[in-house]
Design a protein around this motif. Structure first.
Motif, short mmCIF file in Angstrom:
data_model
loop_
_atom_site.label_atom_id
_atom_site.label_comp_id
_atom_site.label_asym_id
_atom_site.label_seq_id
_atom_site.Cartn_x
_atom_site.Cartn_y
_atom_site.Cartn_z
N ARG A 171 21.54 -0.95 30.54
CA ARG A 171 22.14 -0.34 29.34
C ARG A 171 21.67 -0.95 28.03
O ARG A 171 21.40 -0.26 27.07
N VAL A 172 21.57 -2.29 27.98
CA VAL A 172 21.26 -2.92 26.70
C VAL A 172 19.75 -3.04 26.45
O VAL A 172 19.32 -3.35 25.35
N HIS A 178 25.74 -11.12 34.20
CA HIS A 178 26.13 -12.46 33.72
C HIS A 178 25.79 -13.61 34.69
O HIS A 178 25.36 -14.67 34.26
N GLU A 185 21.11 -12.65 26.50
CA GLU A 185 22.29 -11.83 26.19
C GLU A 185 23.55 -12.65 26.46
O GLU A 185 23.54 -13.60 27.23
N LYS A 186 24.63 -12.28 25.79
CA LYS A 186 25.90 -12.97 26.00
C LYS A 186 26.51 -12.54 27.32
O LYS A 186 26.16 -11.46 27.79
N GLN A 191 25.10 -10.67 18.04
CA GLN A 191 24.54 -9.93 16.90
C GLN A 191 25.57 -9.56 15.86
O GLN A 191 25.22 -9.29 14.71
N HIS A 243 22.30 -15.25 34.39
CA HIS A 243 21.83 -15.88 33.15
C HIS A 243 21.43 -17.34 33.35
O HIS A 243 20.42 -17.79 32.79
N TRP A 264 27.97 -5.51 39.80
CA TRP A 264 28.43 -6.77 39.23
C TRP A 264 29.64 -6.60 38.32
O TRP A 264 30.41 -7.53 38.12
N ARG A 317 13.22 1.95 37.73
CA ARG A 317 13.62 1.66 36.36
C ARG A 317 12.53 0.86 35.63
O ARG A 317 12.19 1.14 34.49
N ASP A 365 12.49 -5.57 36.40
CA ASP A 365 13.77 -5.13 36.96
C ASP A 365 13.62 -5.07 38.48
O ASP A 365 12.57 -4.64 38.97
#
Ligand SMILES: NC(=O)c1ccc[n+]([C@@H]2O[C@H](COP(=O)([O-])OP(=O)(O)OC[C@H]3O[C@@H](n4cnc5c(N)ncnc54)[C@H](O)[C@@H]3O)[C@@H](O)[C@H]2O)c1
Length: 355
Positions: A32-33, A93, A113-114, A142, A96, A185, A59, A54
């Motif tokens: 998505r991001v 997450h 990313e957070k 951001q 990461h 996830w 994708r 990925d």
């Protein structure tokens, strides 16, 4: 009387790259991001997108074709490439930690990313790895670049509002069964690390602590109100946060609303009340009002995420090229994670948590 301000982007961010150095970029995670990152890289004069990764090969193929770059399905293969300078990590997450540590140990700078990780311990190890390897670690908060956030921060720092006394904030968004079922996830403790607090509300928590200061204690409770049986984690949370400077903040967040409303944030200060709800209204103690319109409101895009990824990414690259440290590093990013983890602990034990 209302006074209208025009908000401008901080001038140094979009100064452009006049040097010869162009950074080579790889993005891990094409979900998505992803396109928010890829589009920002495409526009940047500081960087070129060289590879996407990925585990979903279809994708990865689609995005490699769309952005005219190479594709990988195993991120470790892209880390072997000598020409890649920066890796953006846009994965679930729980990945990461390993991905950012591996990337920095392979000599890459990391824009993550957070949240920085799903545990404070892992986040600390990521920060340590950045120190040991001398690599730059940036984290995507951001919303600190939103024109309204910049305005509030500068207004508070100017001293015109006086000392902050209190704060209340509400984040009410909509996430349904289809959203949580769209990826394995989501909605899990082991992979997402929590629910609304660690995901959707993390930006608001980051802004609150950025505006107010160091946290002292908190008491929180979390619940699953509408999504029981769909997710393991919370869809609703509330907390009272005490800050070292005496400020108390009341915070409520839920993904059980019917739409994604902009964050409502009110800062009660000695000389004024600052209300952010997309636009900013400042009401001074003598009754005068100032209205600051959010220029990003009509620009399109996913406005409730904030539209400032591009600014953050550009700033991150320009810092790298200039050899300057990036302002939202691991030390900054771990602050909101510590608040979230304390909230989960407080809710579990029914006790306040001291930092
Ligand atoms: N800053 C923001 O406003 C913002 C907005 C949305 C998402 N995010 C963050 O971005 C990250 C990704 O979120 P998303 O919504 O794009 O998730 P997503 O599930 O849509 O996408 C994740 C992608 O990672 C891929 N992936 C999973 N395991 C992988 C592996 N081992 N190697 C390579 N690729 C792998 C998946 O196949 C998927 O395409 C999360 O950390 C999320 O919190 C941030």
């Amino acid at each position: 009387m209302k006074h209208y301000y025009r908000l401008v982007t901080e001038p140094d961010i979009f100064a452009g790259n006049e040097g010869e150095k162009v950074l080579s970029i790889a993005v891990i995670g094409c979900g998505r991001v992803f396109s928010t990152h890829a589009d920002a890289i495409k526009k940047s004069s500081y960087a070129k997108l060289k590879a996407v990764v990925d585990i979903d090969e279809t994708r990865a193929d689609e995005m490699a074709e769309k952005y005219n770059c190479e594709k990988y399905t195993d991120y470790r293969d892209v880390l072997k490439r000598k020409d890649i300078d920066v890796v953006h990590i846009c994965t679930p997450h729980h990945l990461h930690f390993q991905m950012s540590v591996d990337a920095m140990n392979s000599g890459k700078h990391v824009l993550l990313e957070k949240p920085v990780a799903i545990s404070v311990n892992d986040a600390q190890k990521i920060i340590e790895t950045a120190k040991v390897t001398g690599r730059s670690l940036g984290v995507c908060f951001q919303n600190r670049y939103n024109p309204t956030s910049v305005w509030i921060k500068q207004f508070l720092d100017s001293g015109r509002a006086g000392r902050i006394i209190g704060c209340r904030a509400f984040l009410t968004w909509s996430r349904d069964k289809d959203y949580y079922n769209s990826a394995q996830w989501r909605g899990t403790w082991s992979m997402e690390g929590g629910g609304i607090l660690i995901n959707q509300a993390l930006h608001s928590i980051d802004l609150i602590q950025w505006f107010i200061g160091e946290t002292d204690w908190l008491k929180a409770s979390i619940d699953t109100r509408l999504l029981k049986g769909v997710i393991e984690v919370e869809d609703t949370a509330e907390m009272t946060i005490g800050f070292k400077n005496g400020v108390k903040c009341l915070f409520y967040a839920s993904v059980c609303y019917t739409m994604n409303s902009p964050l409502f944030l009110e800062l009660h200060c000695e000389n004024a009340v600052i209300t952010l709800h997309d636009d900013i209204l400042v009401t001074y103690s003598d009754g005068k009002e100032e209205f600051i319109r959010n220029p990003d409101k009509t620009s399109g895009g996913v406005t409730y995420w904030g539209l400032s990824h591009e600014k953050l990414i550009e700033d991150y690259y320009s810092c790298l090229i200039a050899g300057k440290s990036f302002r939202i590093d691991g030390e900054q990013a771990i602050k909101s994670l510590k608040i979230v983890k304390a909230a989960y602990e407080s809710s579990r034990t029914g006790k306040p948590i001291r930092f």
